[in-house]
Design a protein around this motif. Structure first.
Motif: not given
Ligand code: PNS
Length: 163
Positions: A2-10, A35-38, A69-78
């Motif tokens: 069970r893997r969860a993502i905690v997303p944000g701009t932080f 971590v979203a580039h935002s 992990r950083p990401f710069d796509t849609l959250l669901v894609r990540f």
């Protein structure tokens, strides 16, 4: 697994975020902090993506099942890419609800197999936010206890202060 993502701009991570991450870590096998580039949020982040990732890595070093992990796509894609089927977000006062409800609904439209779950902030963190931290710091106030030590040191340095 069970893997969860905690997303944000932080921008930057607060003690409230750390509390949510720690509690999410007890509910899932592992946690990926996304971590979203935002680049456009609030006129652009104060801290670079590398700084924000670094602060989170230091502040979560005590948690064995957490990676950043950083990401710069849609959250669901990540989320799909890293194999997470749950998005965990912290929820504070009622003011958060509308924005979070909208994001959860849109994410569900984009991928109904990714669930959004909320963890309530503890009362002492109900009004704590990255924006409030930046506002307090910009006016010379102390953010001790509101952010991890690594962030406090970076804020002091960025503002040219040694408190
Ligand atoms: O720290 P925040 O502002 O609550 O985080 C918002 C975040 C990064 C989770 C959100 O902006 C996001 O998911 N960004 C990635 C782009 C995306 O998927 N947008 C559509 C979601 S409605």
């Amino acid at each position: 697994m069970r893997r969860a993502i905690v997303p944000g701009t932080f921008d930057p991570v607060t003690s409230g975020h750390i509390d949510i991450i720690e509690r999410a870590g007890t509910l899932f096998d592992d946690i990926v902090i996304g971590v979203a580039h935002s680049p456009n949020k609030g006129g652009g982040p104060l801290f670079t993506i590398e700084e924000r990732v670094g602060f989170l890595e230091t502040a979560t070093a005590h948690l064995d099942n957490v990676v950043v992990r950083p990401f710069d796509t849609l959250l669901v894609r990540f989320a799909e890419k890293i194999g997470a089927n749950v998005i965990v977000k912290g929820l504070r006062a009622l003011t958060d609800f509308e924005r979070e409800f909208q994001m959860a609904a849109l994410n569900w439209r984009l991928d109904s197999e990714v669930e959004t779950m909320f963890i309530m902030a503890v009362p002492e963190n109900m009004y704590l936010s990255s924006s409030a931290v930046k506002e307090i710091a910009a006016h010379g106030g102390s953010v001790r206890g509101l952010v991890p030590d690594v962030v406090q040191a970076a804020i002091d340095q960025k503002l040219g202060k040694v408190r």
